[in-house]
Design a protein around this motif. Structure first.
Motif, PDB file in Angstrom:
ATOM      1  N   GLU A 118      63.312 -13.886   1.713  1.00 46.68           N
ATOM      2  CA  GLU A 118      63.442 -12.474   2.077  1.00 46.68           C
ATOM      3  C   GLU A 118      64.770 -12.214   2.782  1.00 46.68           C
ATOM      4  O   GLU A 118      65.383 -11.163   2.587  1.00 46.68           O
ATOM      5  CB  GLU A 118      62.284 -12.046   2.976  1.00 46.68           C
ATOM      6  N   LEU A 119      65.219 -13.153   3.586  1.00 42.67           N
ATOM      7  CA  LEU A 119      66.513 -13.032   4.246  1.00 42.67           C
ATOM      8  C   LEU A 119      67.636 -13.034   3.216  1.00 42.67           C
ATOM      9  O   LEU A 119      68.561 -12.221   3.284  1.00 42.67           O
ATOM     10  CB  LEU A 119      66.701 -14.167   5.257  1.00 42.67           C
ATOM     11  N   VAL A 120      67.554 -13.923   2.237  1.00 46.93           N
ATOM     12  CA  VAL A 120      68.556 -13.974   1.164  1.00 46.93           C
ATOM     13  C   VAL A 120      68.574 -12.645   0.411  1.00 46.93           C
ATOM     14  O   VAL A 120      69.642 -12.088   0.137  1.00 46.93           O
ATOM     15  CB  VAL A 120      68.277 -15.155   0.197  1.00 46.93           C
ATOM     16  N   ALA A 121      67.400 -12.116   0.095  1.00 50.30           N
ATOM     17  CA  ALA A 121      67.316 -10.838  -0.616  1.00 50.30           C
ATOM     18  C   ALA A 121      67.917  -9.708   0.218  1.00 50.30           C
ATOM     19  O   ALA A 121      68.611  -8.832  -0.322  1.00 50.30           O
ATOM     20  CB  ALA A 121      65.866 -10.532  -0.973  1.00 50.30           C
ATOM     21  N   ALA A 122      67.685  -9.717   1.532  1.00 49.48           N
ATOM     22  CA  ALA A 122      68.239  -8.684   2.403  1.00 49.48           C
ATOM     23  C   ALA A 122      69.759  -8.763   2.452  1.00 49.48           C
ATOM     24  O   ALA A 122      70.451  -7.734   2.399  1.00 49.48           O
ATOM     25  CB  ALA A 122      67.657  -8.807   3.810  1.00 49.48           C
ATOM     26  N   HIS A 124      78.243  -6.556  -3.516  1.00 46.76           N
ATOM     27  CA  HIS A 124      79.311  -7.300  -4.190  1.00 46.76           C
ATOM     28  C   HIS A 124      79.003  -8.796  -4.261  1.00 46.76           C
ATOM     29  O   HIS A 124      79.659  -9.529  -4.998  1.00 46.76           O
ATOM     30  CB  HIS A 124      80.649  -7.064  -3.479  1.00 46.76           C
ATOM     31  N   LEU A 125      77.978  -9.249  -3.510  1.00 55.21           N
ATOM     32  CA  LEU A 125      77.577 -10.662  -3.555  1.00 55.21           C
ATOM     33  C   LEU A 125      76.447 -10.836  -4.563  1.00 55.21           C
ATOM     34  O   LEU A 125      75.502 -10.047  -4.589  1.00 55.21           O
ATOM     35  CB  LEU A 125      77.053 -11.124  -2.192  1.00 55.21           C
ATOM     36  N   SER A 126      76.545 -11.874  -5.360  1.00 51.87           N
ATOM     37  CA  SER A 126      75.427 -12.199  -6.250  1.00 51.87           C
ATOM     38  C   SER A 126      74.313 -12.817  -5.413  1.00 51.87           C
ATOM     39  O   SER A 126      74.525 -13.216  -4.268  1.00 51.87           O
ATOM     40  CB  SER A 126      75.878 -13.192  -7.330  1.00 51.87           C
ATOM     41  N   HIS A 127      73.128 -12.899  -5.978  1.00 51.69           N
ATOM     42  CA  HIS A 127      71.988 -13.508  -5.285  1.00 51.69           C
ATOM     43  C   HIS A 127      72.324 -14.957  -4.917  1.00 51.69           C
ATOM     44  O   HIS A 127      72.003 -15.421  -3.815  1.00 51.69           O
ATOM     45  CB  HIS A 127      70.737 -13.431  -6.159  1.00 51.69           C
ATOM     46  N   LYS A 128      72.991 -15.644  -5.825  1.00 48.53           N
ATOM     47  CA  LYS A 128      73.362 -17.048  -5.584  1.00 48.53           C
ATOM     48  C   LYS A 128      74.350 -17.165  -4.422  1.00 48.53           C
ATOM     49  O   LYS A 128      74.254 -18.076  -3.598  1.00 48.53           O
ATOM     50  CB  LYS A 128      73.947 -17.638  -6.865  1.00 48.53           C
ATOM     51  N   ASP A 129      75.309 -16.212  -4.347  1.00 45.32           N
ATOM     52  CA  ASP A 129      76.267 -16.224  -3.240  1.00 45.32           C
ATOM     53  C   ASP A 129      75.568 -15.928  -1.916  1.00 45.32           C
ATOM     54  O   ASP A 129      75.890 -16.538  -0.887  1.00 45.32           O
ATOM     55  CB  ASP A 129      77.375 -15.200  -3.476  1.00 45.32           C
ATOM     56  N   ALA A 130      74.609 -15.003  -1.932  1.00 41.74           N
ATOM     57  CA  ALA A 130      73.854 -14.691  -0.721  1.00 41.74           C
ATOM     58  C   ALA A 130      73.068 -15.919  -0.261  1.00 41.74           C
ATOM     59  O   ALA A 130      72.990 -16.193   0.943  1.00 41.74           O
ATOM     60  CB  ALA A 130      72.912 -13.522  -0.963  1.00 41.74           C
ATOM     61  N   GLU A 131      72.511 -16.669  -1.204  1.00 48.77           N
ATOM     62  CA  GLU A 131      71.813 -17.919  -0.861  1.00 48.77           C
ATOM     63  C   GLU A 131      72.753 -18.896  -0.184  1.00 48.77           C
ATOM     64  O   GLU A 131      72.388 -19.545   0.800  1.00 48.77           O
ATOM     65  CB  GLU A 131      71.249 -18.576  -2.125  1.00 48.77           C
ATOM     66  N   ARG A 132      73.982 -19.014  -0.715  1.00 51.43           N
ATOM     67  CA  ARG A 132      74.969 -19.929  -0.130  1.00 51.43           C
ATOM     68  C   ARG A 132      75.340 -19.497   1.290  1.00 51.43           C
ATOM     69  O   ARG A 132      75.525 -20.342   2.169  1.00 51.43           O
ATOM     70  CB  ARG A 132      76.227 -19.994  -0.998  1.00 51.43           C
ATOM     71  N   VAL A 133      75.470 -18.188   1.512  1.00 52.23           N
ATOM     72  CA  VAL A 133      75.812 -17.679   2.845  1.00 52.23           C
ATOM     73  C   VAL A 133      74.723 -18.059   3.845  1.00 52.23           C
ATOM     74  O   VAL A 133      75.004 -18.608   4.914  1.00 52.23           O
ATOM     75  CB  VAL A 133      76.010 -16.147   2.812  1.00 52.23           C
TER      76      VAL A 133
END
Length: 94
Positions: free
Chosen positions: A5-9, A16-25
Motif C-alpha cells: 500500500e505504501l508503494v502504491a501511495a 512520473h514514477l512507474s510502480h517498479k520505480d516506486a518499489e525501488r524507492v
C-alpha cells in the motif's frame, strides 16, 4: 498500511514514477534505515520520529508451552520515538 500500500501511495503521488520505480524507492529507504541501525547509528526523520537501537541484557526467560526456564541472550532491539509533529497530528488540540 502494509508495504504494498505504501508503494502504491508513492506511485500515485508521483505519476512520473512507474510502480517498479516506486518499489525501488521504498525498498531503498527501508534498507538505508536498517543498515544505519545495524551500523549502530540513529536515523532521524524530522517531524516523523527517530529510529535507534536499545541494548537488552541477557536474562532467564520461561518457555510458555512447557514452563521450562531458558537463557535469553543479550541483544539489540529497534526503538522508535515519535516526533513532535507526528504526536500533534495524532492528538490534535491536546
Amino acid at each position: 498500511m502494509i508495504r504494498s500500500e505504501l508503494v502504491a501511495a508513492v506511485a500515485e503521488m508521483h505519476p512520473h514514477l512507474s510502480h517498479k520505480d516506486a518499489e525501488r524507492v521504498v525498498a531503498t529507504v527501508f534498507e538505508s534505515i536498517v543498515q544505519a541501525l545495524a551500523d549502530g547509528r540513529r536515523v532521524e526523520l524530522r517531524g516523523f520520529g527517530a529510529f535507534s537501537t536499545r541494548d537488552r541484557d541477557a536474562r532467564i526467560g520461561r518457555n510458555p508451552r512447557t514452563g521450562e526456564q531458558v537463557e535469553v541472550d543479550a541483544k539489540r532491539v529497534p526503538h522508535f520515538k515519535a516526533g513532535k509533529e507526528l504526536r500533534e497530528r495524532l492528538n490534535p488540540g491536546g
